[in-house]
Structures are given as C-alpha cells and as structure tokens.
Design an enzyme around this catalytic site. Structure first.
Site, PDB file in Angstrom:
ATOM      1  N   SER A 134     -72.445  -8.616 -40.686  1.00 15.53           N
ATOM      2  CA  SER A 134     -73.534  -9.453 -40.696  1.00 15.53           C
ATOM      3  C   SER A 134     -73.048 -10.872 -41.015  1.00 15.53           C
ATOM      4  O   SER A 134     -72.226 -11.154 -41.816  1.00 15.53           O
ATOM      5  CB  SER A 134     -74.658  -9.094 -41.542  1.00 15.53           C
ATOM      6  OG  SER A 134     -75.801 -10.078 -41.334  1.00 15.53           O
ATOM      7  N   TYR A 147     -77.004  -6.480 -50.152  1.00 11.62           N
ATOM      8  CA  TYR A 147     -76.849  -6.254 -48.783  1.00 11.62           C
ATOM      9  C   TYR A 147     -75.587  -7.253 -48.165  1.00 11.62           C
ATOM     10  O   TYR A 147     -74.873  -6.831 -47.486  1.00 11.62           O
ATOM     11  CB  TYR A 147     -78.251  -6.758 -48.261  1.00 11.62           C
ATOM     12  CG  TYR A 147     -77.940  -6.600 -46.551  1.00 11.62           C
ATOM     13  CD1 TYR A 147     -77.817  -5.212 -45.931  1.00 11.62           C
ATOM     14  CD2 TYR A 147     -77.687  -7.694 -45.872  1.00 11.62           C
ATOM     15  CE1 TYR A 147     -77.797  -5.378 -44.282  1.00 11.62           C
ATOM     16  CE2 TYR A 147     -77.812  -7.745 -44.204  1.00 11.62           C
ATOM     17  CZ  TYR A 147     -77.679  -6.400 -43.697  1.00 11.62           C
ATOM     18  OH  TYR A 147     -77.626  -6.405 -42.188  1.00 11.62           O
TER      19      TYR A 147
HETATM   20  N1  LIG Z   1     -81.248  -6.600 -37.218  1.00  7.71           N
HETATM   21  C1  LIG Z   1     -80.537  -7.802 -37.522  1.00  7.71           C
HETATM   22  O1  LIG Z   1     -80.800  -8.824 -37.707  1.00  7.71           O
HETATM   23  C2  LIG Z   1     -79.078  -7.403 -38.150  1.00  7.71           C
HETATM   24  C3  LIG Z   1     -78.217  -8.427 -38.305  1.00  7.71           C
HETATM   25  C4  LIG Z   1     -76.993  -8.440 -38.730  1.00  7.71           C
HETATM   26  C5  LIG Z   1     -76.444  -7.139 -38.833  1.00  7.71           C
HETATM   27  N2  LIG Z   1     -77.287  -6.133 -38.589  1.00  7.71           N
HETATM   28  C6  LIG Z   1     -76.434  -4.722 -38.683  1.00  7.71           C
HETATM   29  O2  LIG Z   1     -76.657  -3.992 -37.588  1.00  7.71           O
HETATM   30  C7  LIG Z   1     -76.642  -2.650 -37.783  1.00  7.71           C
HETATM   31  C8  LIG Z   1     -77.939  -1.912 -36.958  1.00  7.71           C
HETATM   32  O3  LIG Z   1     -79.011  -2.269 -37.526  1.00  7.71           O
HETATM   33  P1  LIG Z   1     -80.313  -2.582 -36.437  1.00  7.71           P
HETATM   34  O4  LIG Z   1     -80.688  -4.046 -36.620  1.00  7.71           O
HETATM   35  O5  LIG Z   1     -80.186  -1.999 -35.162  1.00  7.71           O
HETATM   36  O6  LIG Z   1     -81.468  -1.833 -37.380  1.00  7.71           O
HETATM   37  P2  LIG Z   1     -81.991  -0.366 -37.088  1.00  7.71           P
HETATM   38  O7  LIG Z   1     -82.758  -0.137 -35.899  1.00  7.71           O
HETATM   39  O8  LIG Z   1     -82.707  -0.105 -38.134  1.00  7.71           O
HETATM   40  O9  LIG Z   1     -80.642   0.588 -36.897  1.00  7.71           O
HETATM   41  C9  LIG Z   1     -80.161   1.167 -38.392  1.00  7.71           C
HETATM   42  C10 LIG Z   1     -79.655   2.597 -37.869  1.00  7.71           C
HETATM   43  O10 LIG Z   1     -78.862   2.938 -38.798  1.00  7.71           O
HETATM   44  C11 LIG Z   1     -79.223   4.591 -39.044  1.00  7.71           C
HETATM   45  N3  LIG Z   1     -78.847   4.761 -40.294  1.00  7.71           N
HETATM   46  C12 LIG Z   1     -79.686   4.256 -41.664  1.00  7.71           C
HETATM   47  N4  LIG Z   1     -79.244   4.981 -42.379  1.00  7.71           N
HETATM   48  C13 LIG Z   1     -78.191   6.058 -41.871  1.00  7.71           C
HETATM   49  C14 LIG Z   1     -77.673   6.964 -42.645  1.00  7.71           C
HETATM   50  N5  LIG Z   1     -77.469   7.108 -44.088  1.00  7.71           N
HETATM   51  N6  LIG Z   1     -76.733   7.954 -41.798  1.00  7.71           N
HETATM   52  C15 LIG Z   1     -76.923   7.851 -40.401  1.00  7.71           C
HETATM   53  N7  LIG Z   1     -77.633   6.605 -39.933  1.00  7.71           N
HETATM   54  C16 LIG Z   1     -78.279   5.939 -40.738  1.00  7.71           C
HETATM   55  C17 LIG Z   1     -80.802   4.547 -38.688  1.00  7.71           C
HETATM   56  O11 LIG Z   1     -81.241   5.789 -38.116  1.00  7.71           O
HETATM   57  P3  LIG Z   1     -81.780   7.014 -38.867  1.00  7.71           P
HETATM   58  O12 LIG Z   1     -82.840   6.176 -39.959  1.00  7.71           O
HETATM   59  O13 LIG Z   1     -82.380   7.876 -38.042  1.00  7.71           O
HETATM   60  O14 LIG Z   1     -80.627   7.649 -39.575  1.00  7.71           O
HETATM   61  C18 LIG Z   1     -80.878   3.340 -37.326  1.00  7.71           C
HETATM   62  O15 LIG Z   1     -80.784   4.094 -36.354  1.00  7.71           O
HETATM   63  C19 LIG Z   1     -76.787  -2.328 -39.304  1.00  7.71           C
HETATM   64  O16 LIG Z   1     -75.527  -2.186 -39.797  1.00  7.71           O
HETATM   65  C20 LIG Z   1     -77.497  -3.878 -39.656  1.00  7.71           C
HETATM   66  O17 LIG Z   1     -77.177  -4.066 -41.043  1.00  7.71           O
HETATM   67  C21 LIG Z   1     -78.403  -6.152 -38.149  1.00  7.71           C
END
Ligand SMILES: NC(=O)c1ccc[n+]([C@@H]2O[C@H](COP(=O)([O-])OP(=O)(O)OC[C@H]3O[C@@H](n4cnc5c(N)ncnc54)[C@H](OP(=O)(O)O)[C@@H]3O)[C@@H](O)[C@H]2O)c1
Length: 247
Positions: A134, A147
C-alpha cells in the site's frame, strides 16, 4: 499463461479482480478467503478455471492445503498475497486486538503463504510472488501507524526475498521473482474492517470526495503487467495511485 496461482483474499475487491483476470488469461486459480459465500459468488463470475478454497491466512495449514490443491493442477508457481485488513483507529482508543490482527493477517498471513509455496517453487526451479502492499507503507498516515507498518514490513520482506533469490541464481538457485504492488485509494470493502465509527466515516468520506479512486480492476491490470513481463524481467516495486491522490 500457464500459471497455477493462489490468490488470497480472492472473494472480494482486488483479490477477486486479480483472480478473474488471471483465469481469463488462462491461469488455473485457487481462490482463498474465509467467507465461502463470497468465494462462490466471485468464482461464478469468472470465465476460466478456478477452485475455491475457504481458509484463513493466519492458519498455516490452510495455506498448505491450498498448495496441495495446486499440486494436483501442476504445482503452484504464482502467489498473489492480497488478503488484508485495515482496522485503523486513533492510537489513544485503538484496541490491542486490532493492532495484533493487522500484523497477524497482513504480515504473518503473507509469510504463511510464502512459506507454503516456496518448497514447490524451489523444487520446480522458479515462480513469482506478488505482495499487495500500500502507499500507506511508504507514507504512514494518522490513525494508521500499525496498518502502515504492516505494509512497510511487506515491502521489506519483498525486497529482501527478491535480492536473496537473485543472489541464489548465481549458484543454480531457482528463478523466483518477487513483486510488491502498492495501490493508493481503491474503492472496495476494505473500510468495513474499520471498527472505530468516526474513523470509518472519515475514511469513507475521503474516498467519496476523491475524483475517481482506483477500481479493483485497475489494480488487477497492474498485477497482470508484472506477472506477464518476460521471465528475466522482475517488476520489483509498482505504485499505482488515482491521478487525483495527493500523497
Ligand atoms: N482498498 C484500498 O484502498 C487499498 C489500498 C492499498 C492496499 N490495499 C490492500 O489490498 C488488499 C485487498 O484489499 P481490498 O481493498 O480488495 O479490500 P477487501 O475487499 O476487504 O479485500 C480483503 C480480502 O481479504 C480477505 N481476508 C481478510 N482477512 C483474511 C484472513 N484472515 N484470511 C484470508 N483472507 C482474509 C477478505 O475475505 P474474507 O473476509 O472472506 O476472509 C477479503 O476478500 C489488502 O491487502 C489491502 O490492504 C487496499
């Protein structure tokens, strides 16, 4: 593409988009996440070969069993470490549980996955590990020190492993590429992991006020760019922001 891939956090958001793009391009994809219903819905949308694998990245056995599922498809040669949570809150009111969960999922979870795929990649002579970091790892922001630290840690792990595998190639070691992709603001469900209401409302307002945040598909395209680069090319770091994002 002839990849056999594990995508963690593949039921929603960025992971779902990456899994779909990889499968469309011919990869066999194992979609891992905790919620079976989200995985099933995501898989139903995919054109291509995917297997859902309910599991928790905090549990090493769940990653091991995903690797075994991949063995039956030819062996995992691509890991997309994407699962993550962002339960941010001001330090004065943050719960220790949220801090621990952040490290457990974002750092230890990623390590569990790397540790599970490495023996097979070493044995087969190569592979590719993509860690979704990130911009917060580069620019820590208020209420998000833990985070941000979890994402800085992921960047350090990526670069350390990349350099180690590169050095090992001189001695006949495997050709394992390591990529860290750092997105800025992406419209997903990530803010739902924020339990502190004021912080969640403020963060959602920040995303809403931005002129066109990234979509999960934008990030999936960046992942594909790194994955589809020729084997001698390692995209080690890639930062992708909305054009309107200032930091
Ligand atoms: N959205 C942003 O602005 C942003 C920016 C920079 C980086 N990111 C990074 O991108 C990645 C994906 O996030 P996203 O934005 O797509 O949000 P998201 O839709 O909330 O995706 C996160 C995913 O991680 C899974 N997860 C969480 N805890 C878990 C666990 N203990 N075991 C297995 N799976 C788990 C969740 O599924 P379950 O709850 O079903 O397990 C969910 O599908 C993350 O690492 C986040 O930090 C996001």
């Amino acid at each position: 593409m002839d990849h056999v891939a594990i995508v963690t956090g593949a039921g929603t958001g960025i992971g779902r988009a990456v899994a779909a793009r990889l499968a469309e391009r011919g990869s066999k994809v194992i979609m891992l996440g905790r919620r079976r219903n989200e995985l099933e819905a995501a898989a139903a949308d995919v054109q291509g070969e995917v297997r859902i694998h309910p599991g928790d990245v905090r549990c090493p056995e769940d990653l091991q069993s995903a690797v075994h599922a991949g063995d039956a498809l030819g062996g995992v040669n691509l890991l997309i470490n994407n699962a993550g949570i962002m339960p941010i809150a001001p330090a004065s009111s943050a719960s220790l549980e949220d801090w621990r969960d952040t490290v457990d999922v974002n750092v230890t979870g990623a390590l569990n996955a790397i540790h599970a795929v490495l023996p097979g990649m070493q044995q087969r002579g190569g592979g590719h590990i993509v860690n979704i970091s990130s911009v917060a790892g580069q620019h820590p922001f208020p209420s998000a020190s833990v985070y941000s630290a979890s994402k800085s840690a992921l960047d350090a792990i990526s670069e350390g492993l990349r350099a180690e595998f590169a050095a090992g190639m001189k001695h006949g070691g495997p050709r394992i590429r390591v990529t860290s992709i750092a997105p800025g603001a992406v419209l997903t469900d990530l803010t739902s992991s924020i339990r502190d209401e004021e912080t969640r409302v403020g963060t959602e307002a920040y995303y809403e006020a931005m002129d066109q945040p990234l979509t999960a598909a934008d990030v999936a395209d960046a992942v594909l760019f790194a994955v589809e680069a020729p084997n001698h090319v390692c995209i080690s770091n890639l930062t992708i922001r909305p054009t309107a994002m200032t930091r």
